[in-house]
Design an enzyme around this catalytic site. Structure first.
Site, mmCIF file in Angstrom:
data_model
loop_
_atom_site.group_PDB
_atom_site.id
_atom_site.type_symbol
_atom_site.label_atom_id
_atom_site.label_comp_id
_atom_site.label_asym_id
_atom_site.label_seq_id
_atom_site.Cartn_x
_atom_site.Cartn_y
_atom_site.Cartn_z
ATOM 1 N N GLY A 11 -40.922 7.180 6.676
ATOM 2 C CA GLY A 11 -41.359 8.492 6.187
ATOM 3 C C GLY A 11 -40.222 9.226 5.483
ATOM 4 N N VAL A 24 -23.991 7.916 -4.058
ATOM 5 C CA VAL A 24 -23.744 7.514 -5.454
ATOM 6 C C VAL A 24 -22.428 8.110 -5.948
ATOM 7 C CG1 VAL A 24 -24.585 7.782 -7.833
ATOM 8 C CG2 VAL A 24 -26.191 7.173 -5.988
ATOM 9 N N ARG A 72 -43.365 1.568 3.623
ATOM 10 C CA ARG A 72 -43.330 0.798 4.868
ATOM 11 C C ARG A 72 -43.693 -0.616 4.443
ATOM 12 N NH1 ARG A 72 -45.538 5.895 7.189
ATOM 13 N NH2 ARG A 72 -43.801 6.783 8.333
ATOM 14 N N ASP A 103 -35.718 4.672 13.207
ATOM 15 C CA ASP A 103 -35.314 3.495 14.002
ATOM 16 C C ASP A 103 -35.938 2.200 13.492
ATOM 17 O OD1 ASP A 103 -37.805 4.321 14.846
ATOM 18 O OD2 ASP A 103 -37.363 4.210 16.986
ATOM 19 N N GLY A 104 -37.144 2.275 12.907
ATOM 20 C CA GLY A 104 -37.752 1.070 12.314
ATOM 21 C C GLY A 104 -36.874 0.555 11.177
ATOM 22 N N THR A 125 -35.257 11.169 9.280
ATOM 23 C CA THR A 125 -36.637 11.346 9.736
ATOM 24 C C THR A 125 -36.802 12.771 10.245
ATOM 25 O OG1 THR A 125 -38.233 10.816 11.491
ATOM 26 C CG2 THR A 125 -35.961 10.223 11.934
ATOM 27 N N ASP A 127 -38.604 13.638 12.557
ATOM 28 C CA ASP A 127 -39.016 13.629 13.962
ATOM 29 C C ASP A 127 -37.899 13.965 14.962
ATOM 30 O OD1 ASP A 127 -41.463 12.860 12.983
ATOM 31 O OD2 ASP A 127 -41.179 10.728 13.422
ATOM 32 N N ASP A 129 -36.152 11.919 16.600
ATOM 33 C CA ASP A 129 -36.512 11.093 17.760
ATOM 34 C C ASP A 129 -35.475 10.015 18.078
ATOM 35 O OD1 ASP A 129 -36.961 9.642 15.458
ATOM 36 O OD2 ASP A 129 -38.927 8.879 16.052
ATOM 37 N N ARG A 171 -44.503 12.267 15.894
ATOM 38 C CA ARG A 171 -44.910 11.029 16.603
ATOM 39 C C ARG A 171 -44.864 11.225 18.107
ATOM 40 N NH1 ARG A 171 -45.235 6.315 13.245
ATOM 41 N NH2 ARG A 171 -43.947 6.670 11.416
ATOM 42 N N GLU A 187 -46.237 31.226 22.772
ATOM 43 C CA GLU A 187 -46.485 31.458 24.214
ATOM 44 C C GLU A 187 -46.511 30.124 24.954
ATOM 45 O OE1 GLU A 187 -48.132 33.179 21.886
ATOM 46 O OE2 GLU A 187 -47.304 35.140 22.413
ATOM 47 N N ILE A 250 -47.369 18.704 4.978
ATOM 48 C CA ILE A 250 -46.625 19.841 4.426
ATOM 49 C C ILE A 250 -45.235 19.891 5.081
ATOM 50 C CG2 ILE A 250 -47.396 21.597 6.095
ATOM 51 C CD1 ILE A 250 -47.813 23.451 3.688
HETATM 52 P P1 ADP Z 1 -38.930 4.607 10.436
HETATM 53 O O1 ADP Z 1 -37.784 3.962 9.773
HETATM 54 O O2 ADP Z 1 -39.139 6.017 9.966
HETATM 55 O O3 ADP Z 1 -38.908 4.458 11.929
HETATM 56 P P2 ADP Z 1 -40.997 2.553 10.317
HETATM 57 O O4 ADP Z 1 -40.995 2.281 11.783
HETATM 58 O O5 ADP Z 1 -42.326 2.630 9.616
HETATM 59 O O6 ADP Z 1 -40.273 3.913 9.916
HETATM 60 O O7 ADP Z 1 -40.099 1.406 9.644
HETATM 61 C C1 ADP Z 1 -39.847 1.435 8.251
HETATM 62 C C2 ADP Z 1 -39.717 0.034 7.752
HETATM 63 O O8 ADP Z 1 -38.589 -0.600 8.362
HETATM 64 C C3 ADP Z 1 -40.879 -0.899 8.054
HETATM 65 O O9 ADP Z 1 -41.982 -0.726 7.200
HETATM 66 C C4 ADP Z 1 -40.223 -2.245 7.837
HETATM 67 O O10 ADP Z 1 -40.103 -2.552 6.464
HETATM 68 C C5 ADP Z 1 -38.816 -2.005 8.412
HETATM 69 N N1 ADP Z 1 -38.791 -2.476 9.799
HETATM 70 C C6 ADP Z 1 -39.322 -1.887 10.896
HETATM 71 N N2 ADP Z 1 -39.126 -2.633 12.004
HETATM 72 C C7 ADP Z 1 -38.463 -3.733 11.597
HETATM 73 C C8 ADP Z 1 -37.972 -4.902 12.272
HETATM 74 N N3 ADP Z 1 -38.128 -5.073 13.590
HETATM 75 N N4 ADP Z 1 -37.321 -5.822 11.530
HETATM 76 C C9 ADP Z 1 -37.141 -5.657 10.212
HETATM 77 N N5 ADP Z 1 -37.587 -4.587 9.525
HETATM 78 C C10 ADP Z 1 -38.234 -3.635 10.193
HETATM 79 O O1 F6P Z 2 -42.066 9.723 11.114
HETATM 80 C C1 F6P Z 2 -42.367 10.800 10.292
HETATM 81 C C2 F6P Z 2 -43.839 11.142 10.376
HETATM 82 O O2 F6P Z 2 -44.079 12.255 9.520
HETATM 83 C C3 F6P Z 2 -44.378 11.436 11.777
HETATM 84 O O3 F6P Z 2 -44.022 12.715 12.240
HETATM 85 C C4 F6P Z 2 -45.856 11.232 11.573
HETATM 86 O O4 F6P Z 2 -46.499 10.898 12.782
HETATM 87 C C5 F6P Z 2 -45.886 10.088 10.590
HETATM 88 O O5 F6P Z 2 -44.636 10.058 9.937
HETATM 89 C C6 F6P Z 2 -46.973 10.187 9.569
HETATM 90 O O6 F6P Z 2 -46.966 9.016 8.839
HETATM 91 P P1 F6P Z 2 -47.692 8.843 7.432
HETATM 92 O O7 F6P Z 2 -46.847 9.505 6.415
HETATM 93 O O8 F6P Z 2 -47.780 7.382 7.248
HETATM 94 O O9 F6P Z 2 -49.037 9.515 7.541
#
Ligand code: ADP
Ligand code: F6P
Length: 319
Positions: A11, A24, A72, A103-104, A125, A127, A129, A171, A187, A250
């Site tokens: 995201g 850069v 993604r 983290d992904g 991100t 989040d 998180d 999330r 509140e 938004i």
């Molecule tokens: P975020 O980086 O915000 O946590 P995602 O979890 O959607 O978002 O991960 C983003 C992208 O990172 C994925 O679409 C994929 O291309 C790559 N990715 C996620 N997990 C793995 C993994 N275990 N190994 C390699 N690439 C990954």
């Molecule tokens: O990780 C960022 C985030 O905006 C989360 O807060 C939310 O759950 C998710 O991405 C929404 O994902 P998408 O843009 O694929 O609808």
């Protein structure tokens, strides 16, 4: 290293452009050639590389989103996809990669490092998180976007004596709800770290009504429930007039505020410095105001700590 790349993944988050700009310009300052990879790991596999110049990143520090675009990409989770990515990088003479994402995306950076290709992660991100760092890029701006919405909703809720249930992103993490709820005077704050009890919430709303408070703000993290359901439940149990609002995407856009430009710039420069020394497999963070780097796996394994003190404080001051 003489040639490096940078991509944004997952995201988007306000401040990513500030980080790209810093990578850069600092890279060029050190005499490096810098490539921008389009559309995250998808563009990496496809070889969508742009040779960045000083002017390529002009006029972007104040813009939300990411000029490199993001995606993604399931293919990159496979060994074949990762090997294709490394081959594309090597074909362009790129020796190290900066990955801006959550983290992904860090797992993607880790996969590259496992294949012997140095990669460094910048936490991007909204989040907030990631347990190893106090703040991620985009979190502060997203909270301010929520605060603006809370302010607007408060005006109309007060006028109509209604309760506003505002669903925010994050999330499984409640930080956007917690921080914007605290600062917006909500509140009630409903977050997954402290699973909400609707009976208790309704009791609080009724007690507050008895004290003369006829309107209210409830900030609900998406990981803790759906705004329309919570709204219907509270209306049915308390007889109060409720309205639900889902803020949605938004929260992902908008001009980054000071904190996210500051983090983006510092993270970007830090990442380039690591690659310049040939160091990969690291992620960058900020703790107690200090920038630092650590091993990707160790960093991703750090468990997030729920700030219960902050949550309790919000509850006390929002009476
Ligand atoms: P975020 O980086 O915000 O946590 P995602 O979890 O959607 O978002 O991960 C983003 C992208 O990172 C994925 O679409 C994929 O291309 C790559 N990715 C996620 N997990 C793995 C993994 N275990 N190994 C390699 N690439 C990954
Ligand atoms: O990780 C960022 C985030 O905006 C989360 O807060 C939310 O759950 C998710 O991405 C929404 O994902 P998408 O843009 O694929 O609808």
């Amino acid at each position: 290293m003489k040639t490096i790349g940078v991509l944004t993944s997952g995201g988007d988050a306000p401040g990513m452009n500030a980080a790209i700009r810093a990578v850069v310009r600092y890279g060029i300052h050190l005499g490096m050639t810098v490539y921008g990879v389009e559309r995250g790991f998808a563009g990496l596999i496809e070889g969508k590389f742009n040779h960045m110049q000083l002017r390529s990143v002009a006029d972007i520090i104040h813009r939300g989103g990411t000029i490199l675009k993001t995606a993604r990409c399931e293919d990159f989770k496979t060994k074949a996809g990762q090997e294709k990515g490394v081959a594309q990088l090597k074909n362009h003479g790129i020796e190290g990669l900066i990955v801006i994402g959550g983290d992904g995306s860090f797992m993607g950076a880790r996969a590259l490092s496992n294949l012997g290709f140095p990669a460094v992660g910048i936490p991007g991100t909204i989040d907030n998180d990631l347990g190893y760092t106090d703040y991620t890029l985009g979190f502060d701006t997203a909270c301010n976007t929520v605060l603006n919405a809370v302010n607007n909703l408060r005006d109309t809720m007060t006028s109509h004596e209604r309760v506003s249930i505002i669903e925010v992103m994050g999330r499984n993490c409640g930080d956007i709800a917690l921080y914007s709820g605290l600062c917006g005077g909500a509140e009630i704050i409903m977050i997954p770290e402290n699973p909400p009890d609707l009976d208790e919430i309704c009791e609080k709303m009724l007690a507050s009504k008895q004290r003369g408070k006829l309107s209210g703000i409830i900030v609900l993290a998406e990981g803790a429930g759906r705004a329309d359901e919570v709204s219907a439940q509270i209306a049915a149990r308390t007889g109060m007039s409720c309205r639900s609002t889902v803020l949605g995407h938004i929260q992902r856009g908008g001009n980054p505020g000071m904190q996210d430009r500051y983090l983006g710039t510092n993270f970007g420069v830090y990442a380039v410095k690591l690659l310049q020394q040939g160091i990969g497999n690291r992620i960058i963070g900020i703790k107690n105001g200090q920038f630092f780097d650590m091993d990707i796996i160790e960093g991703c394994a750090v468990k997030r700590k729920f700030n219960k003190q902050l949550y309790d404080m919000a509850e006390v001051v929002a009476k």
